[in-house]
Design a protein around this motif. Structure first.
Motif: not given
Length: 281
Positions: A132-136, A138-141, A197-202, A274-275
């Protein structure tokens, strides 16, 4: 006024109906189970487990409206009901009420950790909460990405306009203006790359991960040796392998484990920024 013997008889009958409902549920006879739990509720409406049991049947039928109704009633009767908060959270997520659903799942997780930190439900709740938090995120990102791109394009257009106006200067200034324009464009692009940068998975930093599972901490505890582990994992080790620290090999008992609140806060701060790290493999 109902006599005490009548109340006891009703409670006994209701409890038998609960047991019957449980048998029906195990056989996937959800309609019959719902009928049994409903009769139990009619006899004893203030027993929260009857409501959560019926909610579980509705969940199996994907009747999320009734799941929500039964869970809200169960929470009114027992605010500490892990199952009620958990299933209410799932029902709210089905209605796309992500923020409310996350709140209920977090409440269920906190209650579950207090009641049985290594129970199967704690892990199940965490996984649903993480999704659920990943979905949140994704939407915000996606929204942030669109806003940044729009702003970047507007800034580039403004620079091009400025450069066009500068072209009206005497000929000796043209080369210098062109070089300055290119530098400004490059600086602008660097700024926007940094902003995104914060929205780029690492990779999650090692210090935020359990040394056994290598996954990001959920409920970290620290040993007298100073090593931090995931609570459920170290408890499982102590029970099945032996009463010692798996890394230092020092003697270790469950009573010596202390919640690592500093690590928990560090993990939460990292996840807030970093969601993408909520995504489960």
């Amino acid at each position: 006024m109902v006599s005490g013997s009548a109340l006891r008889a009703a409670a006994k009958q209701a409890e038998q109906l609960r047991k019957d409902g449980n048998i029906y549920f195990k056989k996937d006879r959800f309609g019959a189970a719902i009928d049994a739990y409903t009769e139990a509720i009619t006899l004893c409406p203030n027993v929260p487990v009857y409501w959560t049991n019926r909610a579980l049947c509705h969940r199996r039928r994907n009747d999320w409206l009734k799941v929500e109704e039964d869970c809200r009633r169960a929470i009114q009767l027992d605010y500490s009901s892990v199952k009620a908060h958990y299933m209410l959270g799932l029902a709210l997520l089905q209605k796309q009420k992500l923020d409310e659903g996350v709140k209920e799942l977090q409440k269920a997780l906190d209650l579950g950790r207090g009641a049985n930190p290594k129970g199967y439900m704690v892990d199940e709740i965490w996984q649903e909460l993480a999704k659920a938090k990943y979905m949140l995120w994704e939407h915000a990102s996606s929204k942030r990405s669109w806003e940044l791109q729009s702003l970047k394009e507007a800034c580039e257009a403004a620079l091009r306009e400025k450069h066009f106006l500068d072209d009206s200067q005497p000929e000796g200034f043209l080369d210098e203006a062109g070089i300055s324009h290119m530098k400004q464009l490059e600086v602008l692009r660097q700024v926007f790359r940094k902003a995104g940068e914060a929205d780029i998975p690492g990779e999650v930093p090692d210090y935020l991960c359990c040394k056994i599972t290598l996954d990001i901490f959920r409920d970290p505890v620290i040993t007298p040796s100073g090593v931090t582990y995931e609570r459920a994992v170290i408890l499982d080790h102590l029970q099945k392998v032996g009463k010692f620290d798996p890394i230092t090999r020092e003697p270790l008992d469950q009573s010596q484990l202390v919640p690592n609140l500093a690590m928990k806060e560090a993990v939460q701060a990292y996840l807030d920024k970093h969601g993408w790290a909520y995504k489960l493999d």
